[in-house]
Design a protein around this motif. Structure first.
Motif, PDB file in Angstrom:
ATOM      1  N   MET A 160      -0.240  -2.299   4.611  1.00 19.52           N
ATOM      2  CA  MET A 160       0.479  -2.717   3.420  1.00 19.52           C
ATOM      3  C   MET A 160      -0.201  -3.828   2.631  1.00 19.52           C
ATOM      4  O   MET A 160       0.323  -4.277   1.632  1.00 19.52           O
ATOM      5  CB  MET A 160       1.890  -3.181   3.804  1.00 19.52           C
ATOM      6  CG  MET A 160       2.747  -2.072   4.372  1.00 19.52           C
ATOM      7  SD  MET A 160       3.218  -0.874   3.104  1.00 19.52           S
ATOM      8  CE  MET A 160       2.255   0.540   3.546  1.00 19.52           C
TER       9      MET A 160
ATOM     10  N   ASN B 206      -1.580  -5.692   7.696  1.00 20.74           N
ATOM     11  CA  ASN B 206      -0.162  -5.828   7.341  1.00 20.74           C
ATOM     12  C   ASN B 206       0.160  -7.270   6.992  1.00 20.74           C
ATOM     13  O   ASN B 206       1.312  -7.645   6.884  1.00 20.74           O
ATOM     14  CB  ASN B 206       0.730  -5.373   8.503  1.00 20.74           C
ATOM     15  CG  ASN B 206       0.700  -3.881   8.657  1.00 20.74           C
ATOM     16  OD1 ASN B 206       0.714  -3.158   7.677  1.00 20.74           O
ATOM     17  ND2 ASN B 206       0.628  -3.410   9.882  1.00 20.74           N
TER      18      ASN B 206
ATOM     19  N   TYR C   2      10.577  -0.912   4.597  1.00 20.10           N
ATOM     20  CA  TYR C   2      10.770  -1.017   3.150  1.00 20.10           C
ATOM     21  C   TYR C   2       9.496  -0.609   2.409  1.00 20.10           C
ATOM     22  O   TYR C   2       9.529   0.219   1.505  1.00 20.10           O
ATOM     23  CB  TYR C   2      11.166  -2.456   2.806  1.00 20.10           C
ATOM     24  CG  TYR C   2      11.605  -2.655   1.378  1.00 20.10           C
ATOM     25  CD1 TYR C   2      12.915  -2.396   0.998  1.00 20.10           C
ATOM     26  CD2 TYR C   2      10.736  -3.147   0.417  1.00 20.10           C
ATOM     27  CE1 TYR C   2      13.340  -2.599  -0.305  1.00 20.10           C
ATOM     28  CE2 TYR C   2      11.147  -3.354  -0.883  1.00 20.10           C
ATOM     29  CZ  TYR C   2      12.450  -3.077  -1.242  1.00 20.10           C
ATOM     30  OH  TYR C   2      12.871  -3.274  -2.532  1.00 20.10           O
ATOM     31  N   LEU C   3       8.370  -1.170   2.820  1.00 27.27           N
ATOM     32  CA  LEU C   3       7.111  -0.876   2.137  1.00 27.27           C
ATOM     33  C   LEU C   3       6.538   0.493   2.518  1.00 27.27           C
ATOM     34  O   LEU C   3       5.989   1.193   1.667  1.00 27.27           O
ATOM     35  CB  LEU C   3       6.086  -1.975   2.418  1.00 27.27           C
ATOM     36  CG  LEU C   3       6.428  -3.340   1.830  1.00 27.27           C
ATOM     37  CD1 LEU C   3       5.376  -4.371   2.226  1.00 27.27           C
ATOM     38  CD2 LEU C   3       6.578  -3.277   0.320  1.00 27.27           C
TER      39      LEU C   3
ATOM     40  N   GLN D  31       8.621   3.043   0.584  1.00 25.17           N
ATOM     41  CA  GLN D  31       8.247   3.014  -0.841  1.00 25.17           C
ATOM     42  C   GLN D  31       6.880   3.647  -1.055  1.00 25.17           C
ATOM     43  O   GLN D  31       6.677   4.377  -2.023  1.00 25.17           O
ATOM     44  CB  GLN D  31       8.224   1.583  -1.362  1.00 25.17           C
ATOM     45  CG  GLN D  31       9.541   1.078  -1.812  1.00 25.17           C
ATOM     46  CD  GLN D  31       9.421  -0.265  -2.534  1.00 25.17           C
ATOM     47  OE1 GLN D  31       8.406  -0.951  -2.474  1.00 25.17           O
ATOM     48  NE2 GLN D  31      10.481  -0.640  -3.198  1.00 25.17           N
ATOM     49  N   CYS D  32       5.948   3.363  -0.173  1.00 27.55           N
ATOM     50  CA  CYS D  32       4.599   3.918  -0.282  1.00 27.55           C
ATOM     51  C   CYS D  32       4.651   5.445  -0.317  1.00 27.55           C
ATOM     52  O   CYS D  32       4.050   6.079  -1.181  1.00 27.55           O
ATOM     53  CB  CYS D  32       3.745   3.431   0.882  1.00 27.55           C
ATOM     54  SG  CYS D  32       2.136   4.230   1.015  1.00 27.55           S
TER      55      CYS D  32
END
Length: 182
Positions: A12, A21, A37-38, A41-42
């Motif tokens: 991330m 990360n 969350y990331l 979304q990715c």
């Protein structure tokens, strides 16, 4: 390539030319690793870009679809028995490390959109269980917390967007009216 081969999840952040990360949020987390969350979304945004490129330029990026599918295989296994996605996933194995948050709804949105896009219904039963779990646990009580990383596990109004996107696609796939009431 941003993929962490150990965990099967994307890194991330990039620091000094190296994937990791260790973004600005890293030292604020109770448990280090990949954040749902990331990661969610990715995948969701990669799939949206795939759709746009296909529609607007008639360009098909199969590698984007494969990238997303590999990540979803990991996140779908990380759900607990209730249907909740983790808040944090191991950067060594990809398993869920910490739960009790709404941030995993982004993984649900990504998997729901992938299911809609590809018509692969492998994850559909568990996605419906997750939608019900998040509705019963968070939405119904109007207590959505631990979405964006900058708020830790405080209340927020941003994480709900992932849930809305997820149930929208689940409704498109199933036609189940109860999803419109969530």
């Amino acid at each position: 390539n941003s993929m962490n081969e150990q965990s099967g999840l994307p890194y991330m952040a990039e620091n000094n030319g190296e994937w990791s990360n260790r973004g600005w949020w890293y030292d604020k987390q109770n448990v280090p690793g990949h954040t749902a969350y990331l990661v969610g979304q990715c995948v969701y945004l990669t799939l949206k870009a795939y759709t746009w490129e296909k529609r607007e330029h008639n360009t098909i990026h199969e590698n984007w679809l494969d990238f997303s599918k590999k990540i979803l295989a990991v996140t779908e296994k990380s759900r607990n028995c209730l249907g909740e996605y983790p808040y944090m996933l191991s950067d060594k194995t990809g398993v869920g490390l910490e739960y009790d948050s709404f941030s995993g709804a982004w993984c649900m949105a990504a998997a729901a959109y992938y299911t809609y896009l590809t018509e692969d219904k492998t994850y559909l039963p568990m996605l419906l269980q997750s939608a019900k779990y998040y509705h019963t646990t968070y939405i119904k009580h109007q207590e959505c917390y631990a979405g964006p990383l900058d708020i830790d596990k405080n209340m927020d109004s941003e994480g709900i967007l992932a849930y809305i996107r997820a149930v929208r696609y689940l409704h498109e796939i199933t036609g189940e009216a109860c999803l419109l009431e969530y």
